[in-house]
Design an enzyme around this catalytic site. Structure first.
Site, mmCIF file in Angstrom:
data_model
loop_
_atom_site.group_PDB
_atom_site.id
_atom_site.type_symbol
_atom_site.label_atom_id
_atom_site.label_comp_id
_atom_site.label_asym_id
_atom_site.label_seq_id
_atom_site.Cartn_x
_atom_site.Cartn_y
_atom_site.Cartn_z
ATOM 1 N N HIS A 120 -7.012 -5.202 -7.377
ATOM 2 C CA HIS A 120 -7.517 -6.413 -8.018
ATOM 3 C C HIS A 120 -7.290 -6.355 -9.523
ATOM 4 O O HIS A 120 -6.896 -5.319 -10.067
ATOM 5 C CB HIS A 120 -9.015 -6.567 -7.727
ATOM 6 C CG HIS A 120 -9.350 -6.646 -6.271
ATOM 7 N ND1 HIS A 120 -9.888 -7.776 -5.690
ATOM 8 C CD2 HIS A 120 -9.233 -5.737 -5.257
ATOM 9 C CE1 HIS A 120 -10.091 -7.559 -4.400
ATOM 10 N NE2 HIS A 120 -9.699 -6.327 -4.116
ATOM 11 N N SER B 149 -1.525 4.839 -2.507
ATOM 12 C CA SER B 149 -0.527 5.065 -3.546
ATOM 13 C C SER B 149 -1.227 5.279 -4.874
ATOM 14 O O SER B 149 -2.287 5.899 -4.912
ATOM 15 C CB SER B 149 0.462 3.902 -3.610
ATOM 16 O OG SER B 149 1.589 4.289 -4.372
ATOM 17 N N ASP C 180 -10.073 1.180 -4.981
ATOM 18 C CA ASP C 180 -10.717 2.431 -4.597
ATOM 19 C C ASP C 180 -9.756 3.573 -4.911
ATOM 20 O O ASP C 180 -8.540 3.373 -4.963
ATOM 21 C CB ASP C 180 -11.018 2.442 -3.095
ATOM 22 C CG ASP C 180 -12.129 1.475 -2.719
ATOM 23 O OD1 ASP C 180 -12.595 0.731 -3.598
ATOM 24 O OD2 ASP C 180 -12.530 1.459 -1.540
#
Length: 362
Positions: free
Chosen positions: A220, A331, A144
């Site tokens: 991911h 981050s 995200d």
């Protein structure tokens, strides 16, 4: 007399300041000022007003670096591990949810009392159906976040935000030997960018994704690829929010980061997890030897680890959408990869994106 004597120290001794205290106070005050400037820039952007680029000078960067962000991040990490009393969990997590707009309906476990500490709450898993993985496009978003920049890499320079660049070689480090990167065939005399491109007619592309504190903190695999090498750069832990990224040139090269390199069906592929303030901990699930934000910090150093060995000549295979790693807080993820010239991004700078959604395809 029966009065007690009052002993006082000289005025100069009472007000004596140590250099460390001066640096912390000055650097902390300047960091606060920068936060206020970032807020004003965000308000201008919301009104559709284009903000001119003003890069920090060397002394401003040095002043920002004087803030002990590595120490503060380690302290934050320890605080995150403290188990909260059951009665305190809901108020603490609810405040965080309200502040950063967290959508707990997507969480695999919605009950706030389930999370024993802040670390568990940050690393919460999502419901399987919350993030469907796009099967049509070849590259998906690994996390995200917000798209800061994307496009072709030109002249060995990569844009961290529009108009502010950093060196490709400084970011990735020296080229890995051909023994470890078995697919690389580029002549050594070419530029660093040309050496990464392994197939004629291909180009080098990049995409920068900023994860805010309220975003899902795991990342991911963005495509089907094989990870053959890891390079860890200890470094600073300055904020990587868009305002600071617009202000400090080569911000991502200053900060601690973990670079995973390998190959996919079109050649070179890399994913870099960039650390930030309160994000000293970067975890890669299949790499148990990785330890980030260590107290021993050697400026300008890096350490390499190869996943290719006598028993494993290919590396670590990753499937698109497979769990790869996690941050302790928001981050940045940077993708740099090789692809044919007809590769197209399906993005707009500044847009919000979620893990599993398409980044681009051929």
């Amino acid at each position: 007399t029966d009065r007690k004597k009052l002993h006082t120290a000289p005025v100069g001794q009472v007000f004596r300041l140590r250099p460390f205290h001066v640096l912390v106070a000055t650097g902390g005050g300047y960091a606060g000022y920068r936060k206020y400037e970032d807020y004003k820039l965000q308000q201008l952007e919301k009104r559709g007003i284009e903000v001119p680029v003003r890069l920090a000078s060397e002394w401003e960067v040095a002043l920002y670096k004087s803030v002990p962000t590595r120490l503060l991040s380690r302290a934050w990490g320890r605080l995150n591990q403290v188990e909260l009393p059951t009665w305190l969990r809901k108020p603490v997590y609810s405040l965080y949810i309200w502040t950063f707009g967290v959508n707990m309906k997507e969480a695999a476990v919605e009950d706030l009392h389930h999370y024993r500490n802040l670390s568990e709450f940050f690393r919460r898993k999502l419901k399987p159906q919350a993030r469907p993985v796009c099967c049509v496009h070849s590259v998906i978003s690994p996390s995200d976040g917000k798209i800061l920049n994307f496009g072709q890499v030109k002249n060995c320079e990569v844009e961290q935000v529009k108009g502010v660049t950093y060196s490709l070689e400084s970011f990735l480090g020296p080229r890995i030997s051909t023994e470890e990167m078995h697919f690389s065939r580029a002549p050594p005399g070419n530029s660093f960018q040309q050496q990464l491109v392994t197939k004629e007619g291909n180009e080098l592309y990049h995409c920068v994704i900023y994860l805010a504190p309220g975003d899902y903190h795991c990342f991911h695999s963005p495509t089907d690829w094989t990870v053959s090498h890891r390079r860890h750069f200890p470094g600073s832990l300055m904020s990587v929010n868009p305002g600071v990224a617009r202000w400090i040139k080569e911000l991502f090269c200053h900060n601690e980061r973990v670079v995973l390199t390998g190959d996919w069906k079109h050649g070179f592929f890399s994913l870099t997890a960039v650390g930030a303030t309160n994000v000293g901990s970067i975890r890669i699930y299949f790499d148990q030897d990785l330890h980030t934000n260590s107290p021993s910090y050697s400026k300008g150093s890096y350490n390499d680890f190869s996943f290719i060995s006598n028993n494993n000549k290919e590396g670590i295979p990753m499937r698109k959408g497979e769990h790869l790693g996690e941050f302790n807080l928001g981050s940045t993820i940077v993708l740099i990869f090789e692809a044919p010239k007809d590769f197209k991004f399906n993005l707009k700078a500044g847009q919000k994106i979620r893990f599993g959604e398409a980044l681009g395809s051929l």
